[in-house]
Design a protein around this motif. Sequence first.
Motif, PDB file in Angstrom:
ATOM      1  N   LEU A   5       0.827  -1.208   0.000  1.00  0.00           N
ATOM      2  CA  LEU A   5       0.000   0.000   0.000  1.00  0.00           C
ATOM      3  C   LEU A   5       0.861   1.258   0.000  1.00  0.00           C
ATOM      4  CD1 LEU A   5      -3.065  -0.439   2.417  1.00  0.00           C
ATOM      5  CD2 LEU A   5      -3.111   0.041  -0.047  1.00  0.00           C
ATOM      6  N   SER A   6       1.899   1.265   0.830  1.00  0.00           N
ATOM      7  CA  SER A   6       2.785   2.428   0.897  1.00  0.00           C
ATOM      8  C   SER A   6       3.450   2.675  -0.452  1.00  0.00           C
ATOM      9  CB  SER A   6       3.844   2.212   1.974  1.00  0.00           C
ATOM     10  OG  SER A   6       3.251   2.108   3.257  1.00  0.00           O
ATOM     11  N   GLN A   7       3.928   1.607  -1.055  1.00  0.00           N
ATOM     12  CA  GLN A   7       4.589   1.710  -2.356  1.00  0.00           C
ATOM     13  C   GLN A   7       3.607   2.158  -3.436  1.00  0.00           C
ATOM     14  OE1 GLN A   7       7.416  -1.472  -3.991  1.00  0.00           O
ATOM     15  NE2 GLN A   7       5.484  -2.029  -5.000  1.00  0.00           N
ATOM     16  N   ALA A   8       2.428   1.529  -3.505  1.00  0.00           N
ATOM     17  CA  ALA A   8       1.444   1.841  -4.542  1.00  0.00           C
ATOM     18  C   ALA A   8       0.903   3.257  -4.390  1.00  0.00           C
ATOM     19  CB  ALA A   8       0.309   0.827  -4.493  1.00  0.00           C
ATOM     20  N   SER A   9       0.608   3.674  -3.153  1.00  0.00           N
ATOM     21  CA  SER A   9       0.045   5.011  -2.942  1.00  0.00           C
ATOM     22  C   SER A   9       1.064   6.095  -3.287  1.00  0.00           C
ATOM     23  CB  SER A   9      -0.445   5.165  -1.503  1.00  0.00           C
ATOM     24  OG  SER A   9       0.614   4.992  -0.585  1.00  0.00           O
ATOM     25  N   ARG A  10       2.338   5.814  -3.028  1.00  0.00           N
ATOM     26  CA  ARG A  10       3.379   6.790  -3.371  1.00  0.00           C
ATOM     27  C   ARG A  10       3.428   7.004  -4.886  1.00  0.00           C
ATOM     28  NH1 ARG A  10       7.254   4.245  -1.354  1.00  0.00           N
ATOM     29  NH2 ARG A  10       8.053   3.243  -3.257  1.00  0.00           N
ATOM     30  N   GLU A  11       3.395   5.918  -5.650  1.00  0.00           N
ATOM     31  CA  GLU A  11       3.491   6.038  -7.111  1.00  0.00           C
ATOM     32  C   GLU A  11       2.200   6.573  -7.728  1.00  0.00           C
ATOM     33  OE1 GLU A  11       6.307   5.788  -8.479  1.00  0.00           O
ATOM     34  OE2 GLU A  11       7.309   4.998  -6.703  1.00  0.00           O
ATOM     35  N   ILE A  12       1.058   6.116  -7.232  1.00  0.00           N
ATOM     36  CA  ILE A  12      -0.217   6.599  -7.773  1.00  0.00           C
ATOM     37  C   ILE A  12      -0.427   8.060  -7.390  1.00  0.00           C
ATOM     38  CG2 ILE A  12      -2.730   6.348  -7.623  1.00  0.00           C
ATOM     39  CD1 ILE A  12      -2.333   3.344  -7.460  1.00  0.00           C
ATOM     40  N   GLY A  13       0.030   8.446  -6.190  1.00  0.00           N
ATOM     41  CA  GLY A  13      -0.073   9.853  -5.795  1.00  0.00           C
ATOM     42  C   GLY A  13       0.725  10.756  -6.710  1.00  0.00           C
ATOM     43  N   TRP A  14       1.914  10.298  -7.107  1.00  0.00           N
ATOM     44  CA  TRP A  14       2.733  11.063  -8.052  1.00  0.00           C
ATOM     45  C   TRP A  14       2.040  11.148  -9.408  1.00  0.00           C
ATOM     46  CZ3 TRP A  14       5.724   8.905 -12.289  1.00  0.00           C
ATOM     47  CH2 TRP A  14       6.586   9.819 -12.900  1.00  0.00           C
ATOM     48  N   LEU A  15       1.477  10.033  -9.861  1.00  0.00           N
ATOM     49  CA  LEU A  15       0.753  10.013 -11.132  1.00  0.00           C
ATOM     50  C   LEU A  15      -0.472  10.911 -11.060  1.00  0.00           C
ATOM     51  CD1 LEU A  15       0.400   8.781 -13.948  1.00  0.00           C
ATOM     52  CD2 LEU A  15      -0.827   6.878 -12.872  1.00  0.00           C
ATOM     53  N   LEU A  16      -1.152  10.924  -9.915  1.00  0.00           N
ATOM     54  CA  LEU A  16      -2.321  11.770  -9.730  1.00  0.00           C
ATOM     55  C   LEU A  16      -1.967  13.245  -9.858  1.00  0.00           C
ATOM     56  CD1 LEU A  16      -5.249  12.327  -8.823  1.00  0.00           C
ATOM     57  CD2 LEU A  16      -4.479  12.037  -6.465  1.00  0.00           C
ATOM     58  N   ALA A  17      -0.869  13.653  -9.231  1.00  0.00           N
ATOM     59  CA  ALA A  17      -0.454  15.054  -9.312  1.00  0.00           C
ATOM     60  C   ALA A  17      -0.151  15.454 -10.754  1.00  0.00           C
ATOM     61  CB  ALA A  17       0.776  15.277  -8.427  1.00  0.00           C
ATOM     62  N   MET A  18       0.536  14.575 -11.499  1.00  0.00           N
ATOM     63  CA  MET A  18       0.838  14.869 -12.900  1.00  0.00           C
ATOM     64  C   MET A  18      -0.451  14.953 -13.733  1.00  0.00           C
ATOM     65  SD  MET A  18       4.095  15.206 -12.970  1.00  0.00           S
ATOM     66  CE  MET A  18       3.889  15.859 -11.300  1.00  0.00           C
ATOM     67  N   THR A  19      -1.375  14.062 -13.439  1.00  0.00           N
ATOM     68  CA  THR A  19      -2.644  14.036 -14.175  1.00  0.00           C
ATOM     69  C   THR A  19      -3.417  15.330 -13.973  1.00  0.00           C
ATOM     70  OG1 THR A  19      -2.812  11.623 -13.985  1.00  0.00           O
ATOM     71  CG2 THR A  19      -4.849  12.827 -14.417  1.00  0.00           C
ATOM     72  N   GLU A  20      -3.450  15.812 -12.750  1.00  0.00           N
ATOM     73  CA  GLU A  20      -4.181  17.060 -12.456  1.00  0.00           C
ATOM     74  C   GLU A  20      -3.567  18.248 -13.166  1.00  0.00           C
ATOM     75  OE1 GLU A  20      -3.719  16.866  -8.307  1.00  0.00           O
ATOM     76  OE2 GLU A  20      -5.506  15.688  -7.958  1.00  0.00           O
ATOM     77  N   LEU A  21      -2.233  18.320 -13.175  1.00  0.00           N
ATOM     78  CA  LEU A  21      -1.562  19.459 -13.787  1.00  0.00           C
ATOM     79  C   LEU A  21      -1.665  19.433 -15.315  1.00  0.00           C
ATOM     80  CD1 LEU A  21       1.611  19.617 -11.530  1.00  0.00           C
ATOM     81  CD2 LEU A  21      -0.283  21.234 -11.582  1.00  0.00           C
ATOM     82  N   VAL A  22      -1.637  18.246 -15.907  1.00  0.00           N
ATOM     83  CA  VAL A  22      -1.673  18.143 -17.371  1.00  0.00           C
ATOM     84  C   VAL A  22      -3.089  18.305 -17.909  1.00  0.00           C
ATOM     85  CG1 VAL A  22      -1.291  16.598 -19.335  1.00  0.00           C
ATOM     86  CG2 VAL A  22       0.402  16.717 -17.493  1.00  0.00           C
ATOM     87  N   PHE A  23      -4.075  17.649 -17.265  1.00  0.00           N
ATOM     88  CA  PHE A  23      -5.435  17.606 -17.813  1.00  0.00           C
ATOM     89  C   PHE A  23      -6.417  18.539 -17.113  1.00  0.00           C
ATOM     90  CE2 PHE A  23      -3.696  13.411 -18.974  1.00  0.00           C
ATOM     91  CZ  PHE A  23      -3.916  13.451 -20.336  1.00  0.00           C
TER      92      PHE A  23
END
Length: 405
Positions: free
Chosen positions: A319-337
């Motif tokens: 969970l710690s590993q997945a949330s760290r990577e998905i959180g980073w992807l989420l931030a990029m998604t918000e800024l791009v789209f």
Amino acid sequence: MLADGPENTGGRAPRAILGANVEGANAHNRRVILDAIRVNRAMSRADLARATKLSKQAVSNIVDELEREGMIMAQDTVAREVPGRPAVPYVLAPNGAYAIGLHIDRHEARAVIVDLCGDVVVRQRARLNAEDPDRGFKDLLDLLSSTRKDAAVLRPELEARLVGLGVAMPGPFGIDEARSVTADVYSMARWQSFPLVSRLESETGLVVSLRNDAAAATMAEMIAGRLHGVKDAVCLYLGYGLGAGIVINGELYNGRNGNAGDVGLIPAQPGCESRPLLERLATLAALSESLELDPADPEFFTVITQIAEKSGPEYQAWLSQASREIGWLLAMTELVFAPEAIVLCGSAPQALLDDLLERLKAPGLAEDRPRMMRGLADIWAPARGAASEPIGRSFSPRYSALFKK
């Protein structure tokens, strides 16, 4: 009773694509009317004319045609508080059309048949030989045949009103197996050179379409989930792999070869040792590897559910590993789209998605980002979304149809 205004939309302005009051646009306008009724659940002729900007006569003619053809049906009249004739709301007729959805999910295949309203009539699953496409294809044909037979017993008119077969499977598409960075059973790279669509069309007699499983899951969210009526959104799909569906102006964006949203092939965020692909860190494949589970186990998803509910140390580490990577992807998604909504869905247990969302509550790089919402936690969602494509192709409005040469 409702006040003056739209009779069946709670006083809100109904959502609809505009029609075209020009000669030769009848086919487009029929789709506009069907789509407006689908999105708003029920609409009267007056509602339809206001929402689509079509003339009352054009709406009346199309509604009469669709009712005769069994595509829509009238409900009980709704009285008004203002003078005038009672409104007659129209809804989609469930038996107006049917479509098949097929999800090829590595070691298992799932098939559903849905009606015009998107409701599942029949669903079946079967083991799949993913290593050998020729043998796996026979597994698919057996599954489709069995599913169609069962559905025909329940709906005798089904075969005459079947509009197509939608297929969902892991991407990316159009790659060279020898050059693929994930050329194994995990990515189903051996299926890349297999003529799946043409073989299915030949064997089933149906028009066949193909999407990646994340795009299909996004379609399910648009029909029956969090994205119903949302124009701009991103849907992250977490299953054995990781992908995203991108919705722009109410339509799914496919990209080249249908590979838009294949975010699982993005390297992990900077700072992660060796920077493996996200799908090797934040997926059920990664979780099963750390727990030494067999993804080919018929009870795989039941086992994952039990692990999520027990919430042991290995699960917490993932969970710690997945949330760290998905959180980073989420931030990029918000800024791009900058989407209206971001949804996390998947062929994963609800408890697992909820655990991830709990860890993603911390603010990201975009302070005004939309809160990520949990979508459908359902292994059948990609098959259901895949089934929506043939119905959408047959009945949803597309402005490009007005400008064909």
